[in-house]
Design an enzyme around this catalytic site. Structure first.
Site, PDB file in Angstrom:
ATOM      1  N   GLY A  12       3.906  -3.571   8.123  1.00  0.00           N
ATOM      2  CA  GLY A  12       3.712  -4.430   6.951  1.00  0.00           C
ATOM      3  C   GLY A  12       4.476  -3.900   5.746  1.00  0.00           C
ATOM      4  O   GLY A  12       4.834  -2.726   5.670  1.00  0.00           O
TER       5      GLY A  12
ATOM      6  N   ARG B   1       1.401  -5.351  -2.156  1.00  0.00           N
ATOM      7  CA  ARG B   1       0.424  -5.142  -3.222  1.00  0.00           C
ATOM      8  C   ARG B   1       0.425  -3.713  -3.757  1.00  0.00           C
ATOM      9  O   ARG B   1      -0.165  -3.429  -4.788  1.00  0.00           O
ATOM     10  CB  ARG B   1      -0.976  -5.537  -2.713  1.00  0.00           C
ATOM     11  CG  ARG B   1      -1.122  -7.043  -2.513  1.00  0.00           C
ATOM     12  CD  ARG B   1      -2.339  -7.414  -1.687  1.00  0.00           C
ATOM     13  NE  ARG B   1      -2.106  -7.294  -0.240  1.00  0.00           N
ATOM     14  CZ  ARG B   1      -2.998  -7.592   0.695  1.00  0.00           C
ATOM     15  NH1 ARG B   1      -4.200  -8.007   0.349  1.00  0.00           N
ATOM     16  NH2 ARG B   1      -2.708  -7.453   1.974  1.00  0.00           N
TER      17      ARG B   1
ATOM     18  N   TYR C  99       5.444  39.812 -14.628  1.00  0.00           N
ATOM     19  CA  TYR C  99       6.033  39.209 -13.437  1.00  0.00           C
ATOM     20  C   TYR C  99       6.287  40.319 -12.423  1.00  0.00           C
ATOM     21  O   TYR C  99       7.032  41.272 -12.696  1.00  0.00           O
ATOM     22  CB  TYR C  99       7.355  38.498 -13.759  1.00  0.00           C
ATOM     23  CG  TYR C  99       8.053  38.089 -12.479  1.00  0.00           C
ATOM     24  CD1 TYR C  99       7.447  37.178 -11.607  1.00  0.00           C
ATOM     25  CD2 TYR C  99       9.279  38.643 -12.112  1.00  0.00           C
ATOM     26  CE1 TYR C  99       8.043  36.835 -10.408  1.00  0.00           C
ATOM     27  CE2 TYR C  99       9.884  38.300 -10.904  1.00  0.00           C
ATOM     28  CZ  TYR C  99       9.255  37.394 -10.055  1.00  0.00           C
ATOM     29  OH  TYR C  99       9.836  37.066  -8.865  1.00  0.00           O
TER      30      TYR C  99
ATOM     31  N   ARG D  14       2.208  33.465  -5.986  1.00  0.00           N
ATOM     32  CA  ARG D  14       3.170  32.694  -5.183  1.00  0.00           C
ATOM     33  C   ARG D  14       3.221  33.231  -3.752  1.00  0.00           C
ATOM     34  O   ARG D  14       2.632  34.274  -3.448  1.00  0.00           O
ATOM     35  CB  ARG D  14       4.531  32.730  -5.869  1.00  0.00           C
ATOM     36  CG  ARG D  14       4.523  31.926  -7.183  1.00  0.00           C
ATOM     37  CD  ARG D  14       5.778  32.156  -7.973  1.00  0.00           C
ATOM     38  NE  ARG D  14       6.966  31.894  -7.176  1.00  0.00           N
ATOM     39  CZ  ARG D  14       8.181  32.350  -7.471  1.00  0.00           C
ATOM     40  NH1 ARG D  14       8.364  33.109  -8.543  1.00  0.00           N
ATOM     41  NH2 ARG D  14       9.201  32.065  -6.696  1.00  0.00           N
TER      42      ARG D  14
HETATM   43  C1  UD1 Z   1      -5.913  -7.885   8.029  1.00  0.00           C
HETATM   44  C2  UD1 Z   1      -6.661  -8.911   8.906  1.00  0.00           C
HETATM   45  C3  UD1 Z   1      -7.991  -9.220   8.247  1.00  0.00           C
HETATM   46  C4  UD1 Z   1      -8.781  -7.943   8.077  1.00  0.00           C
HETATM   47  C5  UD1 Z   1      -7.968  -6.896   7.317  1.00  0.00           C
HETATM   48  C6  UD1 Z   1      -8.692  -5.551   7.394  1.00  0.00           C
HETATM   49  C7  UD1 Z   1      -5.021 -10.298  10.068  1.00  0.00           C
HETATM   50  C8  UD1 Z   1      -4.335 -11.620  10.075  1.00  0.00           C
HETATM   51  N1  UD1 Z   1      -5.863 -10.106   9.046  1.00  0.00           N
HETATM   52  O1  UD1 Z   1      -5.633  -8.519   6.783  1.00  0.00           O
HETATM   53  O2  UD1 Z   1      -8.725 -10.127   9.039  1.00  0.00           O
HETATM   54  O3  UD1 Z   1      -9.987  -8.231   7.393  1.00  0.00           O
HETATM   55  O4  UD1 Z   1      -6.682  -6.705   7.897  1.00  0.00           O
HETATM   56  O5  UD1 Z   1      -8.073  -4.560   6.622  1.00  0.00           O
HETATM   57  O6  UD1 Z   1      -4.838  -9.519  10.963  1.00  0.00           O
HETATM   58  N2  UD1 Z   1       1.368  -5.472   9.819  1.00  0.00           N
HETATM   59  C9  UD1 Z   1       2.470  -5.359  10.644  1.00  0.00           C
HETATM   60  N3  UD1 Z   1       3.328  -6.396  10.744  1.00  0.00           N
HETATM   61  C10 UD1 Z   1       3.152  -7.568  10.082  1.00  0.00           C
HETATM   62  C11 UD1 Z   1       2.020  -7.691   9.242  1.00  0.00           C
HETATM   63  C12 UD1 Z   1       1.147  -6.620   9.123  1.00  0.00           C
HETATM   64  O7  UD1 Z   1       2.670  -4.318  11.278  1.00  0.00           O
HETATM   65  O8  UD1 Z   1       3.984  -8.472  10.237  1.00  0.00           O
HETATM   66  C13 UD1 Z   1       0.444  -4.318   9.689  1.00  0.00           C
HETATM   67  C14 UD1 Z   1       0.355  -3.768   8.291  1.00  0.00           C
HETATM   68  O9  UD1 Z   1       1.255  -2.679   8.134  1.00  0.00           O
HETATM   69  C15 UD1 Z   1      -1.079  -3.292   8.220  1.00  0.00           C
HETATM   70  C16 UD1 Z   1      -1.830  -4.216   9.156  1.00  0.00           C
HETATM   71  O10 UD1 Z   1      -0.851  -4.778  10.011  1.00  0.00           O
HETATM   72  O11 UD1 Z   1      -1.209  -1.970   8.695  1.00  0.00           O
HETATM   73  C17 UD1 Z   1      -2.594  -5.280   8.433  1.00  0.00           C
HETATM   74  O12 UD1 Z   1      -1.720  -6.083   7.660  1.00  0.00           O
HETATM   75  P1  UD1 Z   1      -2.094  -6.599   6.211  1.00  0.00           P
HETATM   76  O13 UD1 Z   1      -1.002  -7.459   5.722  1.00  0.00           O
HETATM   77  O14 UD1 Z   1      -2.535  -5.477   5.371  1.00  0.00           O
HETATM   78  O15 UD1 Z   1      -3.357  -7.550   6.572  1.00  0.00           O
HETATM   79  P2  UD1 Z   1      -4.597  -7.902   5.681  1.00  0.00           P
HETATM   80  O16 UD1 Z   1      -4.232  -9.026   4.779  1.00  0.00           O
HETATM   81  O17 UD1 Z   1      -5.171  -6.703   5.069  1.00  0.00           O
HETATM   82 CA    CA Z   2      -4.594  -4.562   4.987  1.00  0.00          CA
END
Ligand code: UD1
Ligand code: CA
Length: 461
Positions: free
Chosen positions: A11, A15, A365, A332
């Site tokens: 991801g 944010r 020192y 150190r």
């Molecule tokens: C996600 C869940 C939500 C849950 C929440 C818990 C989904 C659709 N939603 O939402 O139900 O309550 O986590 O914290 O699963 N990631 C990827 N590739 C992508 C998108 C995301 O690897 O294309 C990874 C991100 O790095 C992260 C995780 O998946 O580690 C979750 O993604 P994020 O976008 O944070 O989802 P949330 O909106 O938090």
């Molecule tokens: Ca998340």
């Protein structure tokens, strides 16, 4: 049955508003992802596949060179289901699979075992939590009979669904063969135009597969980190946990909320820690050690009864029993303090051994020095250990007395019991037991008169 773990870390982490991938944000001095990998390893999986994306993925891989990790590249960030899709080719075709999120760092392995057991029974298991403020999480939607129907994301939810307090932590476990059938069936017709892993719930229900929820008793451990406010909350939670285990082990923390344990700490009995101290790496504190406010310690061993006074900074050092350090001392790497030695305010030591009962109480020192027992190092003493190209050693014998304000130009040996007069610049070895002075003699000019102001000075009128 065998099981594997997928960690989603591709991801963008918008944010966080960071130039770096979110899973590299630091929690207790380690990347978020390191916490998740540690939890994954505790479950002894057959394989750990971490899903990453693009340039950020290269940064992440560089931080984790460990050979037990398999990497999968998500070509485009199309959502959590697409990320799992990218991992599938790296996984064995059978057994169970657990999906963890790289941004959910506080989970402990104990809570995850029942999910895998459920998947081993051919069920789809999801870890849930009940939150007072469920904002931002996927909600668990149940029918009148209480059976799980699906998960709805915040952005897709109706007002009624938003009022559901039971949330998806993101962690699921599924039989491998079933998961690989569901993933290609997931569509992206939702508010974010993403492929949601959470849609596996509805597919399982359609296929008549049992969906089991496991509720985390401690919701704080399931918190996701999406922004820096949540990062600080996770830090606070971890601090609280570590402080609690120290207090349970018999350590007095005057204020647990202001004690930061970022690494691993071992304490003897009756250790007392004042507020605002930070412990990093591996720290061992012996029996009865007292740590005053504002001390930073990284990788150190501290003997019984030692007293670390306020605002001292200690790194890769060994401190003998009953030693007193600080306030405002800096130890150190390579510092070794003997038993009952004293290092006072604004004293810096590096790669130096200060013997039993020796003292350097103010403003000094001491670098690359071997200092014997019961030596007194005066204020303003400096080992001049560096000639601009190389480091040189200073050796000071037992019971020597180094007066105040002496540069000691290394390489140099000062014999046992020698005395150096204050203000001496010592450039040659000093024999044992002698007094050495290396400064100009004080003279008094008997017939000297202070100049007087002349009347014609225009500037002063
Ligand atoms: C996600 C869940 C939500 C849950 C929440 C818990 C989904 C659709 N939603 O939402 O139900 O309550 O986590 O914290 O699963 N990631 C990827 N590739 C992508 C998108 C995301 O690897 O294309 C990874 C991100 O790095 C992260 C995780 O998946 O580690 C979750 O993604 P994020 O976008 O944070 O989802 P949330 O909106 O938090
Ligand atoms: Ca998340």
């Amino acid at each position: 049955m065998s099981h594997s773990i997928i960690i989603l870390a591709a991801g963008e982490g918008k944010r966080m508003r960071s130039a770096r991938p979110k899973v590299l944000a630091e929690l207790a001095g380690r990347p978020l992802l390191a916490h998740v990998i540690a939890t994954a390893r505790a479950l002894a999986p057959e394989r750990i596949v971490v899903v990453v994306h693009g340039q950020g993925g290269h940064l992440i891989r560089a931080d984790f060179p460990d050979s037990d990790l398999t990497w999968a590249e998500q070509v485009e960030r199309l959502g959590t289901a697409d990320a799992v899709h990218a991992a599938l080719p790296e996984l064995p075709g059978d057994g169970s699979v657990l999906v963890l999120y790289g941004d959910v760092p506080l989970l402990q392995a104990g809570i995850l075992a029942p999910l895998l057991e459920s998947a081993d029974r051919d069920e789809l298991a999801v870890l849930t939590a009940r939150l007072d403020d469920p904002f931002g999480y996927g909600r668990i939607v149940r029918d009148e009979a209480g059976k799980v129907q699906r998960i709805v994301e915040e952005r897709d939810a109706t007002d009624a669904e938003r009022s559901i307090r039971e949330i998806n932590t993101g962690v699921i476990a599924a039989p491998m063969d079933k998961l690989s059938q569901w993933i290609p069936r997931i569509r992206n017709d939702n508010a974010q135009g993403e492929y949601y892993l959470t849609d596996t719930m509805a597919l399982a229900v359609d296929d008549g597969v049992m969906v089991r929820t496991v509720e985390a008793g401690d919701p704080a451990s399931t918190a996701g980190v999406n922004n820096r406010i949540q990062l600080a909350e996770a830090e606070r939670e971890l601090r609280k946990r570590r402080a609690a285990s120290l207090m349970e082990a018999g350590v007095t923390l005057v204020d647990p909320e202001r004690t930061d344990v970022r690494g691993h700490i071992e304490c003897g009995h009756d250790v007392h820690i004042e507020p605002n101290c930070v412990f990093e790496g591996h720290v061992v504190l012996g029996n009865g050690v007292r740590v005053d406010t504002g001390v930073l310690i990284r990788d150190a061993w501290v003997g019984d009864g030692a007293h670390l006074r306020a605002y001292s900074v200690i790194e890769h050092a060994k401190i003998g029993a009953e030693a007193v350090v600080g306030p405002y001392a800096r130890l150190r790497p390579g510092t070794e303090l003997g038993e009952a030695s004293h290092v006072g305010n604004f004293v810096e030591l590096k790669n130096t051994h200060l013997g039993h009962g020796s003292k350097a109480n103010h403003l000094a020192y001491l670098g690359d020095a071997e200092i014997g027992q019961h030596v007194n190092v005066g204020a303003g003493v400096i080992t001049c250990n560096y000639d601009g190209a190389n480091k040189h050693k200073t050796v000071i014998g037992d019971d020597a007395f180094i007066g105040s304000d002496c540069p000691l130009v290394a390489p140099l040996t000062i014999g046992e019991g020698a005395t150096i007069g204050a203000g001496s610049t010592v450039t040659a070895n000093v024999p044992p037991g002698k007094l050495v002075l290396a400064r100009s003699r004080q003279t008094t000019i008997e017939d000297w008169e202070r100049p007087r102001k002349t009347r014609s000075d225009p500037d002063k009128q």
